[in-house]
Write a protein that holds these residues in place. Structure first.
Motif, PDB file in Angstrom:
ATOM      1  N   PRO A 142       0.811  -1.228   0.000  1.00 42.37           N
ATOM      2  CA  PRO A 142       0.000   0.000   0.000  1.00 42.37           C
ATOM      3  C   PRO A 142       0.841   1.274   0.000  1.00 42.37           C
ATOM      4  CG  PRO A 142      -0.888  -1.587   1.560  1.00 42.37           C
ATOM      5  CD  PRO A 142       0.417  -2.135   1.094  1.00 42.37           C
ATOM      6  N   LEU A 143       1.975   1.241   0.730  1.00 45.66           N
ATOM      7  CA  LEU A 143       2.859   2.406   0.770  1.00 45.66           C
ATOM      8  C   LEU A 143       3.393   2.730  -0.618  1.00 45.66           C
ATOM      9  CD1 LEU A 143       4.621   4.541   2.226  1.00 45.66           C
ATOM     10  CD2 LEU A 143       6.317   2.721   2.581  1.00 45.66           C
ATOM     11  N   PHE A 144       3.867   1.730  -1.343  1.00 46.21           N
ATOM     12  CA  PHE A 144       4.439   1.983  -2.663  1.00 46.21           C
ATOM     13  C   PHE A 144       3.368   2.364  -3.683  1.00 46.21           C
ATOM     14  CE2 PHE A 144       8.126  -0.389  -0.960  1.00 46.21           C
ATOM     15  CZ  PHE A 144       9.108   0.529  -1.287  1.00 46.21           C
ATOM     16  N   ARG A 145       2.158   1.838  -3.535  1.00 46.74           N
ATOM     17  CA  ARG A 145       1.079   2.282  -4.423  1.00 46.74           C
ATOM     18  C   ARG A 145       0.779   3.763  -4.224  1.00 46.74           C
ATOM     19  NH1 ARG A 145      -1.152  -2.990  -3.662  1.00 46.74           N
ATOM     20  NH2 ARG A 145      -2.279  -2.306  -1.800  1.00 46.74           N
ATOM     21  N   LEU A 146       0.802   4.191  -2.965  1.00 44.92           N
ATOM     22  CA  LEU A 146       0.560   5.599  -2.653  1.00 44.92           C
ATOM     23  C   LEU A 146       1.659   6.484  -3.222  1.00 44.92           C
ATOM     24  CD1 LEU A 146      -1.179   7.662  -1.073  1.00 44.92           C
ATOM     25  CD2 LEU A 146       0.292   7.237   0.902  1.00 44.92           C
ATOM     26  N   VAL A 188      12.620 -10.533   0.013  1.00 46.02           N
ATOM     27  CA  VAL A 188      11.736 -11.679  -0.228  1.00 46.02           C
ATOM     28  C   VAL A 188      10.272 -11.265  -0.100  1.00 46.02           C
ATOM     29  CG1 VAL A 188      11.013 -13.936   0.657  1.00 46.02           C
ATOM     30  CG2 VAL A 188      13.444 -13.388   0.468  1.00 46.02           C
ATOM     31  N   LEU A 189       9.971 -10.439   0.912  1.00 42.47           N
ATOM     32  CA  LEU A 189       8.592  -9.995   1.116  1.00 42.47           C
ATOM     33  C   LEU A 189       8.080  -9.151  -0.050  1.00 42.47           C
ATOM     34  CD1 LEU A 189       8.781  -9.085   4.910  1.00 42.47           C
ATOM     35  CD2 LEU A 189       7.598 -11.033   3.889  1.00 42.47           C
ATOM     36  N   LEU A 190       8.992  -8.434  -0.718  1.00 43.42           N
ATOM     37  CA  LEU A 190       8.592  -7.583  -1.840  1.00 43.42           C
ATOM     38  C   LEU A 190       8.787  -8.254  -3.191  1.00 43.42           C
ATOM     39  CD1 LEU A 190      10.035  -4.190  -0.559  1.00 43.42           C
ATOM     40  CD2 LEU A 190       7.625  -4.688  -0.972  1.00 43.42           C
ATOM     41  N   SER A 191       9.255  -9.506  -3.184  1.00 42.40           N
ATOM     42  CA  SER A 191       9.588 -10.169  -4.442  1.00 42.40           C
ATOM     43  C   SER A 191       8.367 -10.440  -5.313  1.00 42.40           C
ATOM     44  CB  SER A 191      10.327 -11.487  -4.156  1.00 42.40           C
ATOM     45  OG  SER A 191       9.493 -12.366  -3.413  1.00 42.40           O
ATOM     46  N   GLU A 192       7.194 -10.569  -4.705  1.00 38.93           N
ATOM     47  CA  GLU A 192       5.971 -10.799  -5.481  1.00 38.93           C
ATOM     48  C   GLU A 192       5.251  -9.491  -5.800  1.00 38.93           C
ATOM     49  OE1 GLU A 192       5.290 -13.639  -6.592  1.00 38.93           O
ATOM     50  OE2 GLU A 192       6.089 -15.180  -5.264  1.00 38.93           O
ATOM     51  N   SER A 193       5.813  -8.382  -5.351  1.00 40.25           N
ATOM     52  CA  SER A 193       5.165  -7.097  -5.552  1.00 40.25           C
ATOM     53  C   SER A 193       5.298  -6.633  -6.998  1.00 40.25           C
ATOM     54  CB  SER A 193       5.778  -6.049  -4.615  1.00 40.25           C
ATOM     55  OG  SER A 193       5.371  -4.751  -4.963  1.00 40.25           O
ATOM     56  N   LEU A 248      11.948  -1.209  -7.595  1.00 36.79           N
ATOM     57  CA  LEU A 248      12.797  -1.169  -6.403  1.00 36.79           C
ATOM     58  C   LEU A 248      14.223  -1.603  -6.732  1.00 36.79           C
ATOM     59  CD1 LEU A 248      10.311  -2.718  -3.816  1.00 36.79           C
ATOM     60  CD2 LEU A 248      11.120  -0.361  -3.862  1.00 36.79           C
ATOM     61  N   GLU A 249      14.345  -2.643  -7.532  1.00 36.85           N
ATOM     62  CA  GLU A 249      15.673  -3.121  -7.913  1.00 36.85           C
ATOM     63  C   GLU A 249      16.440  -2.052  -8.667  1.00 36.85           C
ATOM     64  OE1 GLU A 249      17.710  -6.986 -10.123  1.00 36.85           O
ATOM     65  OE2 GLU A 249      15.534  -6.821  -9.908  1.00 36.85           O
ATOM     66  N   ALA A 250      15.759  -1.355  -9.576  1.00 34.77           N
ATOM     67  CA  ALA A 250      16.409  -0.292 -10.348  1.00 34.77           C
ATOM     68  C   ALA A 250      16.829   0.869  -9.455  1.00 34.77           C
ATOM     69  CB  ALA A 250      15.456   0.203 -11.445  1.00 34.77           C
ATOM     70  N   GLU A 251      16.042   1.169  -8.418  1.00 32.06           N
ATOM     71  CA  GLU A 251      16.372   2.291  -7.530  1.00 32.06           C
ATOM     72  C   GLU A 251      17.567   1.969  -6.636  1.00 32.06           C
ATOM     73  OE1 GLU A 251      15.078   5.026  -7.968  1.00 32.06           O
ATOM     74  OE2 GLU A 251      13.126   4.725  -8.901  1.00 32.06           O
ATOM     75  N   VAL A 252      17.646   0.719  -6.179  1.00 30.93           N
ATOM     76  CA  VAL A 252      18.685   0.346  -5.207  1.00 30.93           C
ATOM     77  C   VAL A 252      19.993  -0.026  -5.882  1.00 30.93           C
ATOM     78  CG1 VAL A 252      19.284  -1.388  -3.450  1.00 30.93           C
ATOM     79  CG2 VAL A 252      17.012  -0.340  -3.456  1.00 30.93           C
TER      80      VAL A 252
END
Length: 601
Positions: A208-212, A253-258, A264-268
């Protein structure tokens, strides 16, 4: 003379970046890998080299975030579904290797005179291979997605997970009065609470945070949020007495299905790359050359014994679990070193009083040297690995063939060409040197024979002399040129139809007198161009006329170039190539499009 640690920090940054920019390309050019380049650069500029830095711990303290972000990205690629598929390798192969190598190295520590807890901690620290080094090498070799690479990744994941119970054991094995964290049960409860809190945040808060934030369309906020997740998870795990890297891995791992995983990978990734390089620079600075000079017989003996014993353990486990000799050797060479988590575990053991600072310094030097030797061990594989044996099972060698058309090469191009022949019910003979491709073709009912088209004896037995036409469909210009010369010399009456790499190659083939040649991307690019014109609103008839005009003008220019000898000198290019293009998808296409006609396209 050390650079000022305070005041002008910009000098420190410039020196660090300069050392990396000089050393890493040099070491990669020498085939030694980027990791060894970072370690060597750190050694040179550190307190035990020319002394430009006097406090490598301050560099390592910041650079540890590189390992943290590295494991976050690994976690992003480890979807729970994928982890479940790899459960056998992770919790079977990984556990077996950790237990076997840990037991062997503990015995070595006991024989060296260490106490039981000290020998166990020294062994388990060395068991934890360097995820950063191994993953970097796998990536550079292109093996990270292969079956063999996936098994190695599974072992590394288990070793990364093992740091959690090992840090807890460091507190439990502490001598009376030396435990830093107080009651181990209370600390375990805090650690469990932190893990549950992270799992809850990943399940109900992060998406929900990233959607916002995505709705705000602010790129910099997404970058800040990605860093917040990584560092926040690391901080939470550190508060619970666990590994920061473990927290980042769990968050990944928790965000891997997001749906935001790739964002996120591109940002980090940019932060991960530079900080990981900084980490290796800091490790290189930490190698105390004075301690190595004083204790060099002990340290070098420990390096050789630890790496040899661990390699034997890795090889034995691999063979027991039915890995091939070549794969077992590769795994032993890649995983023979200690890793970055050893520094964390040895530090915790020293604080807990399991062994003293001197022992910790020697063990740290052993791990650093083993990390530096890993790229060299991998290079040594070329002499240790057996030469690959070509399996001819279910493969027939070309002999006494009598096809109307002889097709050389059954790759993507050759397969399509073959379809046109078979659609006309023509009898064709097909040659290829890839035995796997030959067996795969048999499953689809297409008979392909093993044969090297650059050998005149193989062309004869394949029926080249009696064929109506020879169709050369391989993507190696140098081999094509050699084949054309052989055919024109030995079978001058046979028609030769050739796949050309680019315009220069086409000109060279025209000089050799082939009956027909076509640049491998010409027609597909023209069809693509016609579709693009229609997609942007150009009427279909007009698009077809434009493409036909381009094709006609290209043909006219080509005929003028052949007649006038234009680029005649350039046509020798492929005869002198030491590494001809292989036509793979990841290679840049030499045919380019410009505003004005490109004579080389």
């Amino acid at each position: 003379m050390a650079l000022p640690s305070e005041g002008n920090q910009l000098i420190n940054v410039v020196v660090l970046l300069g050392a990396a920019v000089v050393a890493v390309p040099l070491f990669k050019r020498l085939g030694l890998g980027s990791v060894l380049g970072y370690l060597a650069a750190g050694l040179v500029i550190g307190p035990f080299g020319i002394g430009l830095f006097s406090d490598p711990k301050s560099i390592l303290h910041v650079a540890e975030l590189g390992v943290v972000m590295f494991l976050f990205i690994i976690g992003l690629e480890m979807q729970p579904s994928r982890l479940w598929k790899l459960r056998g390798e992770i919790f079977g192969l990984g556990v077996a290797q950790v237990l076997a190598c840990g037991g062997l190295l503990t015995v070595v520590g006991l024989l060296a005179g260490l106490s039981g807890p000290a020998a166990f901690m020294a062994a388990m620290g060395f068991v934890l291979s360097s995820t950063a080094i191994v993953m970097q090498i796998l990536s550079e070799r292109g093996d990270s997605t292969s079956a063999q690479g996936q098994r190695i990744v599974s072992i590394l994941l288990l070793e990364d997970l093992a740091i959690v119970p090992l840090l807890a054991l460091a507190a439990l094995l502490a001598p009376a009065g030396n435990a830093e964290h107080g009651d181990p049960w209370i600390q375990s409860a805090i650690a469990l609470g932190c893990i549950l809190a992270l799992l809850a945040a990943g399940r109900w808060l992060l998406n929900p945070l990233f959607r916002l934030l995505a709705a705000a369309h602010a790129r910099e906020v997404m970058t800040a949020a990605a860093l917040l997740v990584v560092l926040g998870a690391a901080l939470l795990m550190e508060f619970g007495g666990l590994s920061m890297a473990m927290g980042a891995f769990l968050a990944g791992v928790l965000l891997s299905e997001s749906t935001f995983r790739h964002q996120l990978e591109a940002e980090v990734e940019p932060f991960r790359g530079i900080l990981l390089g900084l980490f290796f620079l800091g490790v290189g600075m930490s190698l105390d050359l004075s301690a190595v000079a004083r204790e060099w017989p002990l340290i070098l003996t420990a390096v050789v014994v630890f790496m040899l014993v661990k390699s034997v353990g890795v090889y034995a486990v691999a063979r027991l679990l039915r890995a091939s000799h070549a794969e077992a050797l590769t795994r032993a060479a890649l995983l023979a070193q200690g890793g970055e988590f050893a520094f964390v575990l040895y530090g915790a053991a020293a604080v807990a009083g399991i062994f003293d600072a001197h022992t910790a310094a020697i063990l740290t030097a052993v791990v650093i040297i083993s990390m530096a030797l890993t790229p060299l061990c991998v290079l040594a594989l070329r002499w240790l690995l057996p030469k690959p044996v070509l399996s001819m099972d279910d493969v027939d060698v070309a002999k006494d063939l009598d096809g109307c058309a002889l097709i050389v090469g059954f790759g993507r191009f050759g397969q399509i060409v073959t379809q046109t022949m078979l659609a006309r019910d023509l009898k064709v003979s097909i040659l290829d040197i890839d035995t796997d491709a030959i067996r795969a073709a048999a499953k689809w009912g297409v008979k392909v024979y093993y044969g090297d088209g650059t050998r005149i004896d193989m062309l004869r037995t394949a029926g080249a002399e009696n064929a109506c036409a020879i169709l050369i469909c391989i993507d190696n210009p140098q081999a094509v040129n050699h084949m054309v010369k052989l055919i024109k010399s030995e079978f001058p009456l046979v028609r030769v139809v050739v796949r050309a790499y680019d315009r220069i190659h086409s000109l060279a083939l025209a000089k050799e007198g082939v009956d027909y040649q076509v640049r491998e991307t010409l027609e597909s690019a023209l069809v693509f161009g016609a579709a693009a014109l229609r997609a942007i609103g150009v009427p279909a008839d007009e698009a077809s006329e434009v493409v036909e005009d381009v094709r006609r003008r290209d043909t006219d220019r080509f005929e003028l170039e052949v007649a006038g000898g234009l680029f005649a000198g350039r046509s020798l290019l492929y005869g002198n190539m030491t590494s001809p293009p292989d036509g793979k998808n990841d290679k840049p296409d030499r045919e380019t499009t410009e505003a004005a006609p490109n004579p080389l396209a």
